[in-house]
Scaffold this motif. Structure first.
Motif, PDB file in Angstrom:
ATOM      1  N   UNK A   5       0.842  -1.190   0.000  1.00 37.30           N
ATOM      2  CA  UNK A   5       0.000   0.000   0.000  1.00 37.30           C
ATOM      3  C   UNK A   5       0.880   1.244   0.000  1.00 37.30           C
ATOM      4  N   UNK A   6       0.528   2.253  -0.782  1.00 35.16           N
ATOM      5  CA  UNK A   6       1.324   3.472  -0.920  1.00 35.16           C
ATOM      6  C   UNK A   6       1.562   4.151   0.424  1.00 35.16           C
ATOM      7  N   UNK A   7       0.544   4.158   1.282  1.00 35.46           N
ATOM      8  CA  UNK A   7       0.681   4.823   2.583  1.00 35.46           C
ATOM      9  C   UNK A   7       1.759   4.149   3.421  1.00 35.46           C
ATOM     10  N   UNK A   8       1.864   2.812   3.336  1.00 35.37           N
ATOM     11  CA  UNK A   8       2.911   2.113   4.066  1.00 35.37           C
ATOM     12  C   UNK A   8       4.286   2.457   3.504  1.00 35.37           C
ATOM     13  N   UNK A   9       4.378   2.701   2.196  1.00 33.51           N
ATOM     14  CA  UNK A   9       5.643   3.133   1.601  1.00 33.51           C
ATOM     15  C   UNK A   9       6.097   4.453   2.213  1.00 33.51           C
ATOM     16  N   UNK A  11       5.561   5.475   5.131  1.00 27.86           N
ATOM     17  CA  UNK A  11       5.948   5.263   6.522  1.00 27.86           C
ATOM     18  C   UNK A  11       7.135   4.323   6.672  1.00 27.86           C
ATOM     19  N   UNK A  12       7.698   3.870   5.563  1.00 25.06           N
ATOM     20  CA  UNK A  12       8.881   3.006   5.623  1.00 25.06           C
ATOM     21  C   UNK A  12      10.119   3.873   5.861  1.00 25.06           C
ATOM     22  N   UNK A  13      11.029   3.421   6.720  1.00 34.54           N
ATOM     23  CA  UNK A  13      12.240   4.201   6.951  1.00 34.54           C
ATOM     24  C   UNK A  13      13.115   4.224   5.705  1.00 34.54           C
ATOM     25  N   UNK A  14      13.816   5.321   5.512  1.00 36.64           N
ATOM     26  CA  UNK A  14      14.728   5.418   4.377  1.00 36.64           C
ATOM     27  C   UNK A  14      15.958   4.569   4.660  1.00 36.64           C
ATOM     28  N   UNK A  15      16.530   4.034   3.607  1.00 40.92           N
ATOM     29  CA  UNK A  15      17.729   3.205   3.744  1.00 40.92           C
ATOM     30  C   UNK A  15      18.953   4.066   3.500  1.00 40.92           C
ATOM     31  N   UNK A  16      19.965   3.870   4.309  1.00 38.38           N
ATOM     32  CA  UNK A  16      21.229   4.571   4.136  1.00 38.38           C
ATOM     33  C   UNK A  16      22.167   3.657   3.362  1.00 38.38           C
ATOM     34  N   UNK A  17      22.638   4.127   2.226  1.00 41.17           N
ATOM     35  CA  UNK A  17      23.487   3.315   1.373  1.00 41.17           C
ATOM     36  C   UNK A  17      24.751   2.907   2.129  1.00 41.17           C
ATOM     37  N   UNK A 124       6.814  10.431  10.540  1.00 39.12           N
ATOM     38  CA  UNK A 124       5.508  11.081  10.634  1.00 39.12           C
ATOM     39  C   UNK A 124       5.075  11.550   9.254  1.00 39.12           C
ATOM     40  N   UNK A 125       3.846  11.201   8.881  1.00 37.81           N
ATOM     41  CA  UNK A 125       3.270  11.633   7.605  1.00 37.81           C
ATOM     42  C   UNK A 125       2.019  12.451   7.914  1.00 37.81           C
ATOM     43  N   UNK A 164      -6.611  29.765   4.484  1.00 38.87           N
ATOM     44  CA  UNK A 164      -6.704  28.488   3.794  1.00 38.87           C
ATOM     45  C   UNK A 164      -6.144  27.358   4.665  1.00 38.87           C
ATOM     46  N   UNK A 165      -5.045  27.612   5.346  1.00 39.97           N
ATOM     47  CA  UNK A 165      -4.449  26.593   6.223  1.00 39.97           C
ATOM     48  C   UNK A 165      -5.363  26.287   7.406  1.00 39.97           C
ATOM     49  N   UNK A 166      -6.099  27.307   7.889  1.00 39.70           N
ATOM     50  CA  UNK A 166      -6.979  27.117   9.051  1.00 39.70           C
ATOM     51  C   UNK A 166      -8.244  26.349   8.710  1.00 39.70           C
ATOM     52  N   UNK A 167      -8.638  26.330   7.437  1.00 40.16           N
ATOM     53  CA  UNK A 167      -9.869  25.619   7.077  1.00 40.16           C
ATOM     54  C   UNK A 167      -9.578  24.123   6.988  1.00 40.16           C
ATOM     55  N   UNK A 168     -10.335  23.340   7.695  1.00 44.79           N
ATOM     56  CA  UNK A 168     -10.152  21.897   7.674  1.00 44.79           C
ATOM     57  C   UNK A 168      -9.152  21.413   8.699  1.00 44.79           C
ATOM     58  N   UNK A 169      -8.961  20.107   8.734  1.00 41.68           N
ATOM     59  CA  UNK A 169      -8.035  19.539   9.695  1.00 41.68           C
ATOM     60  C   UNK A 169      -7.016  18.665   8.975  1.00 41.68           C
ATOM     61  N   UNK A 170      -5.985  18.298   9.701  1.00 40.92           N
ATOM     62  CA  UNK A 170      -4.872  17.521   9.182  1.00 40.92           C
ATOM     63  C   UNK A 170      -4.856  16.168   9.886  1.00 40.92           C
ATOM     64  N   UNK A 171      -4.590  15.115   9.142  1.00 46.55           N
ATOM     65  CA  UNK A 171      -4.447  13.779   9.710  1.00 46.55           C
ATOM     66  C   UNK A 171      -2.965  13.420   9.747  1.00 46.55           C
ATOM     67  N   UNK A 172      -2.544  12.871  10.878  1.00 50.60           N
ATOM     68  CA  UNK A 172      -1.135  12.538  11.078  1.00 50.60           C
ATOM     69  C   UNK A 172      -1.039  11.061  11.426  1.00 50.60           C
ATOM     70  N   UNK A 173      -0.065  10.405  10.856  1.00 49.34           N
ATOM     71  CA  UNK A 173       0.241   9.030  11.248  1.00 49.34           C
ATOM     72  C   UNK A 173       1.688   9.008  11.711  1.00 49.34           C
ATOM     73  N   UNK A 174       1.893   8.577  12.945  1.00 46.10           N
ATOM     74  CA  UNK A 174       3.220   8.516  13.550  1.00 46.10           C
ATOM     75  C   UNK A 174       3.616   7.065  13.743  1.00 46.10           C
TER      76      UNK A 174
END
Length: 197
Positions: A5-9, A11-17, A124-125, A164-174
């Protein structure tokens, strides 16, 4: 096999080469290394790597997620992560208010039990109307078991501002993950922007 699923992508940690996860060692194994070196043993004891520590399964217990700002007179905004799953689900439905256009930092408190945990990361997304507007990833580090909780505060950010920023709410996944891919926290919460905290 189904595609991830794209959302899980997100939230995946970045890899350090070039980075390779080292061989896991227990607290007891680390404490017994170089036993003849007295100064090294004192240094290990200062880190909590005594032979009496450790044992059991590795466990990370997330205690709180908080927002800190010098503009907030009432102290930190704290989300209790020790609540039941049903209570944590309410965090998304009851968004907290963040003052627009101010500097703030996100932080967490957590405990480590059993064995050493290596390579903890906080990811956090932030989404608004289903579109990703921000993604952060912070390396927390590696920690040994100890009775007192650890606290980590991340670099500051500025909250958006304007009507514009004040209208609506934000969803966060940690999410908090370690080098072994274990997910220790995966929680959704929400916020909205306001003229005041």
């Amino acid at each position: 096999m189904a595609a991830p699923h794209h959302e899980d992508d997100e939230l995946a940690p970045t890899a350090t080469e070039g980075y390779k996860v080292g061989q896991a060692k227990t607290v007891a194994e680390l404490a017994n290394l170089d036993k003849e070196d007295e100064s090294l043993q004192r240094w290990k004891a200062s880190l909590g790597l005594g032979t009496s520590g450790g044992g059991g399964q590795k466990k990370v217990i997330l205690k709180t997620l908080f927002l800190r700002s010098t503009t907030r007179k009432q102290g930190d905004v704290v989300l209790d992560l020790t609540q039941s799953p049903a209570e944590l689900a309410q965090l998304k439905k009851a968004p907290i208010t963040i003052k627009e256009g101010v500097d703030y930092s996100v932080g967490i408190t957590f405990s480590v039990e059993g064995e050493i945990v290596s390579g903890l990361r906080y990811i956090q997304v932030v989404k608004r109307t289903g579109i990703t507007v921000d993604r952060i990833e912070h390396m927390l580090g590696s920690y040994g078991p100890q009775p007192e909780p650890y606290t980590k505060v991340f670099a500051g950010e500025e909250s958006p501002s304007g009507m514009l920023a004040r209208s609506g709410s934000y969803n966060v996944r940690s999410r908090v993950v370690d080098d072994d891919g274990a997910v220790w926290l995966d929680v959704e919460w929400g916020f909205k922007l306001g003229k005041e905290w």
